[in-house]
Design a protein around this motif. Structure first.
Motif, PDB file in Angstrom:
ATOM      1  N   GLU A 172      32.305  41.349 -48.108  1.00 18.85           N
ATOM      2  CA  GLU A 172      31.547  42.312 -47.349  1.00 18.85           C
ATOM      3  C   GLU A 172      31.114  42.123 -46.135  1.00 18.85           C
ATOM      4  O   GLU A 172      31.273  42.711 -45.120  1.00 18.85           O
ATOM      5  CB  GLU A 172      30.546  42.891 -48.494  1.00 18.85           C
ATOM      6  CG  GLU A 172      30.889  43.657 -49.628  1.00 18.85           C
ATOM      7  CD  GLU A 172      31.097  45.012 -49.170  1.00 18.85           C
ATOM      8  OE1 GLU A 172      30.173  45.587 -48.627  1.00 18.85           O
ATOM      9  OE2 GLU A 172      32.064  45.566 -49.910  1.00 18.85           O
ATOM     10  N   TYR A 228      28.263  55.106 -43.765  1.00 10.25           N
ATOM     11  CA  TYR A 228      29.323  54.922 -44.995  1.00 10.25           C
ATOM     12  C   TYR A 228      29.694  56.436 -45.867  1.00 10.25           C
ATOM     13  O   TYR A 228      30.440  56.681 -46.273  1.00 10.25           O
ATOM     14  CB  TYR A 228      28.492  54.103 -45.950  1.00 10.25           C
ATOM     15  CG  TYR A 228      27.264  54.672 -46.699  1.00 10.25           C
ATOM     16  CD1 TYR A 228      27.454  55.135 -48.005  1.00 10.25           C
ATOM     17  CD2 TYR A 228      26.015  54.568 -46.199  1.00 10.25           C
ATOM     18  CE1 TYR A 228      26.431  55.838 -48.837  1.00 10.25           C
ATOM     19  CE2 TYR A 228      24.995  55.228 -46.961  1.00 10.25           C
ATOM     20  CZ  TYR A 228      25.524  55.792 -48.184  1.00 10.25           C
ATOM     21  OH  TYR A 228      24.109  56.422 -48.608  1.00 10.25           O
ATOM     22  N   ARG A 287      34.415  50.679 -43.367  1.00  3.43           N
ATOM     23  CA  ARG A 287      35.225  50.997 -44.380  1.00  3.43           C
ATOM     24  C   ARG A 287      36.387  52.032 -44.016  1.00  3.43           C
ATOM     25  O   ARG A 287      37.266  51.838 -44.661  1.00  3.43           O
ATOM     26  CB  ARG A 287      34.021  51.740 -45.389  1.00  3.43           C
ATOM     27  CG  ARG A 287      33.014  50.776 -46.096  1.00  3.43           C
ATOM     28  CD  ARG A 287      32.223  51.649 -47.167  1.00  3.43           C
ATOM     29  NE  ARG A 287      31.224  50.596 -47.697  1.00  3.43           N
ATOM     30  CZ  ARG A 287      29.917  50.572 -47.101  1.00  3.43           C
ATOM     31  NH1 ARG A 287      29.795  50.889 -45.968  1.00  3.43           N
ATOM     32  NH2 ARG A 287      29.100  49.718 -47.878  1.00  3.43           N
ATOM     33  N   LYS A 288      36.121  53.135 -43.419  1.00  8.65           N
ATOM     34  CA  LYS A 288      37.039  53.749 -42.863  1.00  8.65           C
ATOM     35  C   LYS A 288      36.777  53.852 -41.502  1.00  8.65           C
ATOM     36  O   LYS A 288      36.216  54.901 -40.634  1.00  8.65           O
ATOM     37  CB  LYS A 288      36.747  55.198 -43.253  1.00  8.65           C
ATOM     38  CG  LYS A 288      36.795  55.203 -44.809  1.00  8.65           C
ATOM     39  CD  LYS A 288      36.571  56.563 -45.505  1.00  8.65           C
ATOM     40  CE  LYS A 288      36.979  56.646 -47.011  1.00  8.65           C
ATOM     41  NZ  LYS A 288      36.753  58.035 -47.428  1.00  8.65           N
TER      42      LYS A 288
END
Length: 294
Positions: A268, A146, A177-178
């Protein structure tokens, strides 16, 4: 705080399929070669996943114990929880003391659970454990990608130094997330002959398949060139503020602030996956020969 990917991993490890997975990994014939099971959790935080793994192995080894009465005397399970910072290590020690019971007995004081050693140790990625020149059959981690891609090379170095070349696996829970950035970790791992695949047992379980529904591998997840990924992110929706549903691809920071705790957990978990990694196509005869002594 326990990150959603860590909670999923802990639940998966202690599930029926998780324990069966470990049983297959450490079946009796392999134990005669390995002698000891050594496990390492990276970035332990509160140590939830490492504690779950210890509990799962305790349950697993209790069954294996039945096959030979001398088994307990000649084998040992060790789980090392690692992180950085003096306060974090103290917190890990406290959680080990509160949650880990290495031996359990029935009413007649007969041993019914395996003796598992749980210890904490500071470990900075890019380095190795102090005073531990050893390989681990399981390396465990959740939400390790992360922060920044600058940590990926040091992370892979530490994995390389401690992963057993023949019997070792990495169990890695990922919260995407990315994806374009996080994919670089897997690409870099492959240059070191460490390959990751989705954990089939996790994906086939009805409960977890609903909570983490994406079955696309790391090459495709979040890749704008992948039609299946685009479809998943645009067609998979979550509730926001109990009043509307929004596609994963269109969720904003404002939307997340409007989510209830339950909605945020669902959001999530939908972006979490669990991978199994191992060496492939690497000849390390010297390290394999050392297997009989570790």
């Amino acid at each position: 705080m326990v990150w959603p990917s860590g909670r999923l991993l802990a639940e998966a490890l202690t599930s029926t399929f998780g324990i069966n997975f470990l049983k297959k990994r450490f079946q009796y014939d392999n134990f005669r070669k390995i002698r000891n099971i050594k496990c390492l959790e990276l970035g332990s935080g509160l140590g939830v996943c490492g504690l779950a793994l210890a509990a799962a192995l305790t349950s697993c080894c209790r069954v294996l114990d039945e096959r030979e009465s001398e088994f307990k005397k000649s084998n040992q399970v060790t789980v090392v929880l690692s992180d950085i910072g003096e306060n974090t290590i103290k917190l890990l020690d406290m959680n080990i003391d509160r949650n880990h019971e290495p031996r359990r007995f029935d009413r007649n004081r007969q041993l019914i659970a395996y003796d598992t050693a749980l210890v904490s140790e500071e470990l900075v990625w890019g380095k190795t454990l102090s005073n531990r020149d050893e390989k681990f059959q399981i390396i465990l981690g959740s939400d390790l990608l992360y922060n920044t891609h600058k940590s990926y090379d040091p992370l892979i170095y530490t994995i390389k130094q401690h992963l057993h070349p023949e019997h070792g696996i990495i169990i890695l829970a990922v919260r995407w997330r990315k994806p374009d950035l996080e994919r670089k970790f897997f690409e870099a791992a492959e240059t070191e002959r460490i390959y990751f695949e989705l954990w089939d047992d996790f994906m086939r379980d009805n409960n977890f398949a609903k909570r983490s529904p994406c079955q696309l591998g790391w090459r495709d997840y979040g890749n704008p060139k992948c039609e299946a990924s685009n479809k998943f992110l645009l067609e998979t929706t979550v509730s926001v503020g109990q009043s509307k549903t929004i596609a994963l691809a269109k969720i904003t920071e404002t939307d997340m602030e409007c989510m209830s705790d339950e909605e945020h957990t669902i959001f999530e978990e939908m972006q979490c996956q669990i991978y199994i990694g191992s060496y492939k196509g690497v000849s390390r005869k010297r390290e394999r020969d050392e297997d009989t002594t570790t």
